[in-house]
Write an enzyme that holds these catalytic residues in place. Sequence first.
Site, PDB file in Angstrom:
ATOM      1  N   LYS A 193      30.125  32.590 -55.855  1.00 49.78           N
ATOM      2  CA  LYS A 193      30.553  32.387 -54.463  1.00 49.78           C
ATOM      3  C   LYS A 193      32.093  32.418 -54.475  1.00 49.78           C
ATOM      4  O   LYS A 193      32.774  31.502 -53.992  1.00 49.78           O
ATOM      5  CB  LYS A 193      29.991  31.047 -53.946  1.00 49.78           C
ATOM      6  CG  LYS A 193      30.123  30.854 -52.442  1.00 49.78           C
ATOM      7  CD  LYS A 193      29.316  31.807 -51.607  1.00 49.78           C
ATOM      8  CE  LYS A 193      29.636  31.621 -50.127  1.00 49.78           C
ATOM      9  NZ  LYS A 193      29.200  32.746 -49.287  1.00 49.78           N
ATOM     10  N   ASP A 224      20.086  26.172 -60.790  1.00 53.85           N
ATOM     11  CA  ASP A 224      19.065  25.157 -60.505  1.00 53.85           C
ATOM     12  C   ASP A 224      18.358  25.509 -59.189  1.00 53.85           C
ATOM     13  O   ASP A 224      17.119  25.498 -59.098  1.00 53.85           O
ATOM     14  CB  ASP A 224      19.745  23.781 -60.412  1.00 53.85           C
ATOM     15  CG  ASP A 224      18.771  22.628 -60.563  1.00 53.85           C
ATOM     16  OD1 ASP A 224      17.595  22.879 -60.889  1.00 53.85           O
ATOM     17  OD2 ASP A 224      19.178  21.474 -60.351  1.00 53.85           O
ATOM     18  N   TYR A 258      27.680  19.749 -61.888  1.00 48.55           N
ATOM     19  CA  TYR A 258      26.884  18.843 -62.720  1.00 48.55           C
ATOM     20  C   TYR A 258      27.709  18.226 -63.851  1.00 48.55           C
ATOM     21  O   TYR A 258      27.164  17.584 -64.741  1.00 48.55           O
ATOM     22  CB  TYR A 258      25.663  19.567 -63.305  1.00 48.55           C
ATOM     23  CG  TYR A 258      24.539  19.798 -62.297  1.00 48.55           C
ATOM     24  CD1 TYR A 258      24.778  19.842 -60.937  1.00 48.55           C
ATOM     25  CD2 TYR A 258      23.229  19.978 -62.722  1.00 48.55           C
ATOM     26  CE1 TYR A 258      23.756  20.062 -60.023  1.00 48.55           C
ATOM     27  CE2 TYR A 258      22.203  20.197 -61.823  1.00 48.55           C
ATOM     28  CZ  TYR A 258      22.472  20.237 -60.478  1.00 48.55           C
ATOM     29  OH  TYR A 258      21.456  20.450 -59.571  1.00 48.55           O
ATOM     30  N   ASP A 317      14.381  27.395 -58.411  1.00 48.58           N
ATOM     31  CA  ASP A 317      13.357  26.736 -57.583  1.00 48.58           C
ATOM     32  C   ASP A 317      12.915  27.667 -56.452  1.00 48.58           C
ATOM     33  O   ASP A 317      11.721  27.725 -56.107  1.00 48.58           O
ATOM     34  CB  ASP A 317      13.894  25.430 -56.983  1.00 48.58           C
ATOM     35  CG  ASP A 317      13.723  24.237 -57.930  1.00 48.58           C
ATOM     36  OD1 ASP A 317      13.823  24.447 -59.150  1.00 48.58           O
ATOM     37  OD2 ASP A 317      13.485  23.120 -57.452  1.00 48.58           O
ATOM     38  N   ASP A 368      24.566  33.149 -51.811  1.00 51.80           N
ATOM     39  CA  ASP A 368      23.804  32.889 -50.580  1.00 51.80           C
ATOM     40  C   ASP A 368      23.026  34.141 -50.155  1.00 51.80           C
ATOM     41  O   ASP A 368      21.834  34.079 -49.849  1.00 51.80           O
ATOM     42  CB  ASP A 368      24.713  32.365 -49.454  1.00 51.80           C
ATOM     43  CG  ASP A 368      26.000  33.156 -49.279  1.00 51.80           C
ATOM     44  OD1 ASP A 368      26.288  34.045 -50.104  1.00 51.80           O
ATOM     45  OD2 ASP A 368      26.724  32.890 -48.305  1.00 51.80           O
TER      46      ASP A 368
END
Length: 326
Positions: free
Chosen positions: A167, A223, A120, A227, A199
């Site tokens: 990751k 982010d 971002y 969600d 993941d």
Amino acid sequence: MTHEIAVIPGDGIGQEVTPAALEVLEALPVDFEFVHGEAGDETLAERGEALPAETRELAEEADATLFGAAGETAADVILPLRSAVGSFANVRPARAYPGLDAVQPDTDLVFIRENTEGVYAGIESEITEGVTTCTRVITEDASREIAEYGFRYAKQNGYDDVTIAHKANVMRTTDGLFLDVAESVGDERGADYDTALMDALAMHLIQRPEEYGVVICPNLAGDMLSDLAAGLVGGLGLLPSANVGHENALFEPVHGSAPDIAGQGVANPSAMILSAAMLLDHLGYVEAGDRVRTAVEDVLDEGPHTPDLGGDAPTEDVTDAIVDRL
Ligand code: GGG
């Protein structure tokens, strides 16, 4: 003491849930002066810029900001607004509420999302036709700051489980640094923590969220995982957030502009009102924040509910029910 609050509804349902939060704040014995600013897709269409300088200045200068939702111009609106308030941490609590049909009723998670860099950072380019790149920025300073905030938040808020999401097995340099720094912060503090590949963590959060508490994440992971957690507890209409800086802060629901329901008056105002409760905490009105949270919890338990929660009540009726309980 009067607090100046910048109010920026933004796009779509941001225009509907922001007035609901203002009604709640106005029902409390706290002295606020609301200063209103415009930003978003319509502002771009009308004025040629999605975030006018005066709106950015409102956020910079106010004691705190309430933001509704960003649409297509999210990168030009919410990212610069977070930077305007000097935010380095995006705090996203995701918890299940009694009376609602949650996929995982034992969920009580808080995502502590790095809020300034990662993918971002906005460094994208088209190298040649059909070939694009995005530069992922991870720095030692920002990783240390978010990890310190995350461990401190867990301690202050009674969370025993802290997980560092990464990751690093694939993004060896960038997430390697994020993981190393976050682990050193945990070790320096003598804290208990786990690390998790993001993941696999996504799957484990769905299967057994009760094993997790505070999750410290790089920007994009925070982010997305928040969600995902919204799906565990009843949807995005329930998740508030705080964009925390050293002095200033901006509060917004985790949801976006929801163009599919915008303009119908049926958006769930809970996430926005819970964000206003986080604003109250931030300004030191913790008791008032608790009153708002209790009122929202009562209405979530007993209704009325907006359609996303299986009801047929409009935003206005849910807001009125929350204000009545205050
Ligand atoms: N109120 C949150 C919002 O407008 N979300 C839309 C969005 O695209 N957000 C990206 C982000 O939270 O970084």
